[in-house]
Design a protein around this motif. Structure first.
Motif, PDB file in Angstrom:
ATOM      1  N   ARG A 203       0.831  -1.207   0.000  1.00  0.00           N
ATOM      2  CA  ARG A 203       0.000   0.000   0.000  1.00  0.00           C
ATOM      3  C   ARG A 203       0.869   1.261   0.000  1.00  0.00           C
ATOM      4  NH1 ARG A 203      -4.405  -2.223   4.478  1.00  0.00           N
ATOM      5  NH2 ARG A 203      -5.925  -3.052   2.950  1.00  0.00           N
TER       6      ARG A 203
ATOM      7  N   PHE B 236       2.222   1.815  -3.493  1.00  0.00           N
ATOM      8  CA  PHE B 236       1.195   2.365  -4.390  1.00  0.00           C
ATOM      9  C   PHE B 236       0.982   3.853  -4.129  1.00  0.00           C
ATOM     10  CE2 PHE B 236      -0.355  -2.130  -4.961  1.00  0.00           C
ATOM     11  CZ  PHE B 236      -0.210  -2.161  -6.338  1.00  0.00           C
ATOM     12  N   ARG B 237       0.949   4.229  -2.840  1.00  0.00           N
ATOM     13  CA  ARG B 237       0.790   5.657  -2.523  1.00  0.00           C
ATOM     14  C   ARG B 237       1.979   6.454  -3.045  1.00  0.00           C
ATOM     15  NH1 ARG B 237      -1.361   3.542   2.366  1.00  0.00           N
ATOM     16  NH2 ARG B 237       0.662   3.771   3.397  1.00  0.00           N
TER      17      ARG B 237
ATOM     18  N   GLY C 131       1.741   7.444  -6.553  1.00  0.00           N
ATOM     19  CA  GLY C 131       0.722   8.432  -6.922  1.00  0.00           C
ATOM     20  C   GLY C 131      -0.698   7.930  -6.895  1.00  0.00           C
ATOM     21  N   CYS C 132      -0.959   6.743  -6.380  1.00  0.00           N
ATOM     22  CA  CYS C 132      -2.331   6.217  -6.302  1.00  0.00           C
ATOM     23  C   CYS C 132      -3.026   6.809  -5.072  1.00  0.00           C
ATOM     24  CB  CYS C 132      -2.317   4.693  -6.202  1.00  0.00           C
ATOM     25  SG  CYS C 132      -1.630   3.887  -7.662  1.00  0.00           S
ATOM     26  N   THR C 133      -4.097   7.563  -5.311  1.00  0.00           N
ATOM     27  CA  THR C 133      -4.797   8.214  -4.196  1.00  0.00           C
ATOM     28  C   THR C 133      -5.835   7.294  -3.558  1.00  0.00           C
ATOM     29  OG1 THR C 133      -6.368   9.165  -5.787  1.00  0.00           O
ATOM     30  CG2 THR C 133      -4.455  10.504  -5.165  1.00  0.00           C
ATOM     31  N   ASP C 134      -6.370   6.332  -4.304  1.00  0.00           N
ATOM     32  CA  ASP C 134      -7.361   5.414  -3.726  1.00  0.00           C
ATOM     33  C   ASP C 134      -6.654   4.207  -3.116  1.00  0.00           C
ATOM     34  OD1 ASP C 134      -6.443   4.609  -6.163  1.00  0.00           O
ATOM     35  OD2 ASP C 134      -8.311   3.642  -6.781  1.00  0.00           O
ATOM     36  N   GLU C 135      -7.402   3.404  -2.393  1.00  0.00           N
ATOM     37  CA  GLU C 135      -6.849   2.207  -1.749  1.00  0.00           C
ATOM     38  C   GLU C 135      -6.819   1.092  -2.780  1.00  0.00           C
ATOM     39  OE1 GLU C 135      -4.743   1.450   0.646  1.00  0.00           O
ATOM     40  OE2 GLU C 135      -6.136   1.952   2.252  1.00  0.00           O
ATOM     41  N   VAL C 136      -5.623   0.752  -3.275  1.00  0.00           N
ATOM     42  CA  VAL C 136      -5.514  -0.260  -4.323  1.00  0.00           C
ATOM     43  C   VAL C 136      -5.764  -1.647  -3.757  1.00  0.00           C
ATOM     44  CG1 VAL C 136      -4.002  -1.272  -6.074  1.00  0.00           C
ATOM     45  CG2 VAL C 136      -3.925   1.183  -5.645  1.00  0.00           C
TER      46      VAL C 136
ATOM     47  N   ASN D 107      -8.265  -3.688  -6.029  1.00  0.00           N
ATOM     48  CA  ASN D 107      -9.227  -2.814  -6.676  1.00  0.00           C
ATOM     49  C   ASN D 107      -8.646  -2.377  -8.030  1.00  0.00           C
ATOM     50  OD1 ASN D 107     -11.132  -0.986  -7.441  1.00  0.00           O
ATOM     51  ND2 ASN D 107     -10.559   0.578  -5.940  1.00  0.00           N
TER      52      ASN D 107
ATOM     53  N   HIS E  86      -7.563   1.143 -13.184  1.00  0.00           N
ATOM     54  CA  HIS E  86      -6.155   0.766 -13.361  1.00  0.00           C
ATOM     55  C   HIS E  86      -6.035  -0.231 -14.511  1.00  0.00           C
ATOM     56  CE1 HIS E  86      -5.088   2.767  -9.615  1.00  0.00           C
ATOM     57  NE2 HIS E  86      -6.113   2.144  -9.038  1.00  0.00           N
TER      58      HIS E  86
END
Length: 606
Positions: free
Chosen positions: A53, A56-57, A60-65, A76, A80
């Motif tokens: 997690r 991923f952050r 640049g991923c703002t949602d919870e992958v 999720n 993507h």
């Protein structure tokens, strides 16, 4: 975003393979550790998820992958891109387009799907579930490749893909669909015997490995090839590529050649071979500046009409890119582009590229000129396998692997032709006014075409000079090469380029022998200068003879062995190369030898 931990990679791969479905913690524990989890496995799963997690952050991923969903986790994938999902979707679309008969679109979609692959699937995930999934994914990749090859064959690309198909079948020899597609491509490329051989090899392998005769598909195709009833392609290559203009790559003929009537007749004889659907090959050899390139290009331009599918040209000295194999691959890819092969279809392996090249030329009439060849290993992959092509190979050396090819060794041009060449540059009036000086000038130029041309250009640029003025300058050996080395006709540059490509020991020999006085020398004198055995010296001398840098002369009675001499103006060139310690040592050894044998040694001025 590199995922460095082995367990992190395994856990992420397991979630990716589920494509958005929930994976329980118990399943993760069992599969990430291959059924042998440590007592802390559930805690380590939580740690791995937290680390992923964070990665991923950081990307640049703002949602919870990675979402926590009882009884475990799910990836999720909304918003993507997952390459396995994208691959499966594009392959399915390609299959559908193919069934609808939209072959061009199907081929492009399948090529896009296969471009997603960058290597073996899940190769850096050491777990049993990953190995099982990788086998499944590799099978899907191979099925998509088979479908693409079948479509490309139907689009008329059979010549371009034979090399790729051969490599694929070598890796997967029991795939009957691949074998059938290769047989069909070979047949349509005019290689009927090769297609039948491909069937026989497959049949023998099937019986040996499986104890079975080939399937109905291969049997039916084999019968159709025997009876010449294989259906024609359903589309043409031009439907997926832009129309291709026949290549015309021969360099500008700076000046017509003079003389060489015997050699031109020998080249004309090659046309009879191509008329009998045989590829004709001619090796043109000779010393630097003798006119090899001029002869090949002149004949090619005069006979271009006999090769309506194009004329290809390459200077291997300029195209050199490391090893002979790498050079050959670079040249083949350039030739294939000139012949209309799209970059998306371009083989990247030398064997495949050479096979595609031969297939492309199988039913075409093309002239290929290969200039400044240094080795047969550079040239061999560039030779067409059949058809009505003609290949001219120009280089210093006559290759021993000519395999029935025509050999032309060029020597100096005749006196009358030398006079005609000079007159074509400076005019007949100046020739007539100073006929005696012309005779002396041609002697100093050794009737070497490049030297005569250089002298003519010099006189043309100096209209206030008489021919005798140039003769006086050339009479000085120290000034001769410099006087003949201006602009594009530079004699020194021509000699330098030839020597630059020699192996170091042969180049050193070429330079060192220039200290020997007189015109002729024997192998014993050469061994003394080179500070080596007589047999080694003889090998080096004969290598220079093969390269047309030395000439073998008469047998010297006094020593019972052959004499040697430099070809044309090369002795002056070798003597003016930058001095090295080895050359200075050779001079000293020779001087000592002359002193020891003063009563019998004859020394003449260079």
């Amino acid at each position: 975003m590199p995922v460095r931990g082995v367990r992190q990679r395994a856990l992420l791969a397991r979630l990716l393979l589920e494509q958005g479905r929930v994976v329980s913690v118990d399943s993760l524990v069992a599969e990430v550790w291959d059924g042998r989890p440590p007592r802390t496995a559930r805690t380590q799963v939580s740690i791995c998820v937290a680390a992923l997690r964070k990665l991923f952050r950081g990307a640049g991923c703002t949602d919870e992958v990675i979402e926590t969903v009882q009884p475990g986790y799910r990836l999720n994938i909304a918003g993507h891109r997952v390459d396995t999902v994208e691959f499966a979707r594009e392959v399915e679309s390609g299959y559908s387009l193919g069934q609808e008969g939209r072959l061009v679109e199907a081929a492009e979609v399948l090529k896009g799907a296969l471009r997603l692959w960058r290597g073996p699937a899940l190769s850096d995930v050491p777990a049993q579930f990953a190995e099982t999934a990788a086998v499944h994914l590799s099978e899907q990749r191979l099925l998509a490749t088979e479908q693409l090859m079948t479509i490309r064959t139907e689009l008329g690309e059979h010549r371009a893909i034979i090399g790729e198909l051969s490599a694929l079948l070598h890796a997967h020899p029991l795939r009957e669909q691949l074998r059938a597609t290769l047989m069909r491509a070979q047949y349509r490329a005019g290689q009927r015997a090769e297609a039948l051989r491909t069937f026989r090899e497959g049949r023998a392998l099937s019986i040996d490995e499986l104890g079975l005769e080939p399937g109905a598909l291969l049997q039916a195709l084999h019968d159709a090839i025997l009876n010449d009833t294989v259906p024609a392609p359903s589309a043409d290559l031009h439907s997926v590529t832009e129309p291709v203009v026949a290549p015309s790559e021969l360099p500008l003929n700076a000046a017509d050649i003079t003389g060489r009537h015997r050699e031109l007749r020998a080249l004309d004889d090659l046309l009879a071979q191509t008329a009998r659907r045989r590829t004709a090959v001619c090796f043109i050899s000779g010393s630097p500046g003798i006119g090899k390139t001029a002869l090949a290009v002149h004949w090619g331009r005069e006979n271009a009409r006999h090769f309506p599918d194009g004329q290809l040209y390459v200077d291997l000295r300029e195209a050199a890119s490391g090893s002979p194999e790498r050079t050959a691959l670079t040249v083949l890819q350039r030739f294939l582009r000139s012949l209309g092969v799209h970059h998306d279809h371009m083989p990247q392996d030398l064997g495949e590229c050479s096979a595609a090249y031969r297939s492309t030329l199988a039913d075409r009439r093309v002239l290929v000129i290969i200039d400044n060849a240094a080795s047969f290993s550079e040239v061999e992959p560039l030779l067409p396998g059949g058809g009505q092509c003609c290949v001219l190979v120009a280089g210093l050396e006559r290759f021993m692997h000519s395999r029935g090819a025509t050999d032309l060794r060029l020597g100096p041009i005749g006196h009358a032709d030398s006079v005609a060449l000079l007159a074509s540059i400076i005019g007949a009036d100046r020739i007539t006014a100073e006929s005696e000086a012309v005779h002396r000038l041609l002697e100093l130029c050794a009737r070497l075409p490049l030297a005569i041309r250089a002298a003519g250009v010099r006189l043309e640029n100096k209209p206030h000079w008489r021919i005798v003025d140039l003769v006086d300058r050339l009479a000085d050996p120290e000034r001769r090469l410099e006087t003949l080395s201006h602009g594009e006709t530079s004699l020194r540059d021509c000699f330098d380029r030839a020597v630059r490509r020699l192996p170091p020991d042969i180049a050193a020999t070429y330079q060192a022998l220039s200290v020997i006085p007189g015109d002729d020398f024997d192998v014993r004198t050469a061994s003394e200068v080179l500070h080596t055995s007589v047999s080694d010296a003889e090998d080096r001398l004969e290598r220079l003879v093969d390269l047309n840098l030395l000439e073998a002369g008469r047998r010297m009675r006094s020593v019972g062995c052959l004499s040697y001499r430099y070809a044309h103006l090369l002795r002056l060139h070798a003597g003016q190369l930058p001095a090295e310690q080895s050359l200075e040592a050779a001079t000293l050894r020779l001087t000592n030898r002359i002193r020891r044998n003063a009563p019998t040694a004859r020394v003449s001025a260079r």
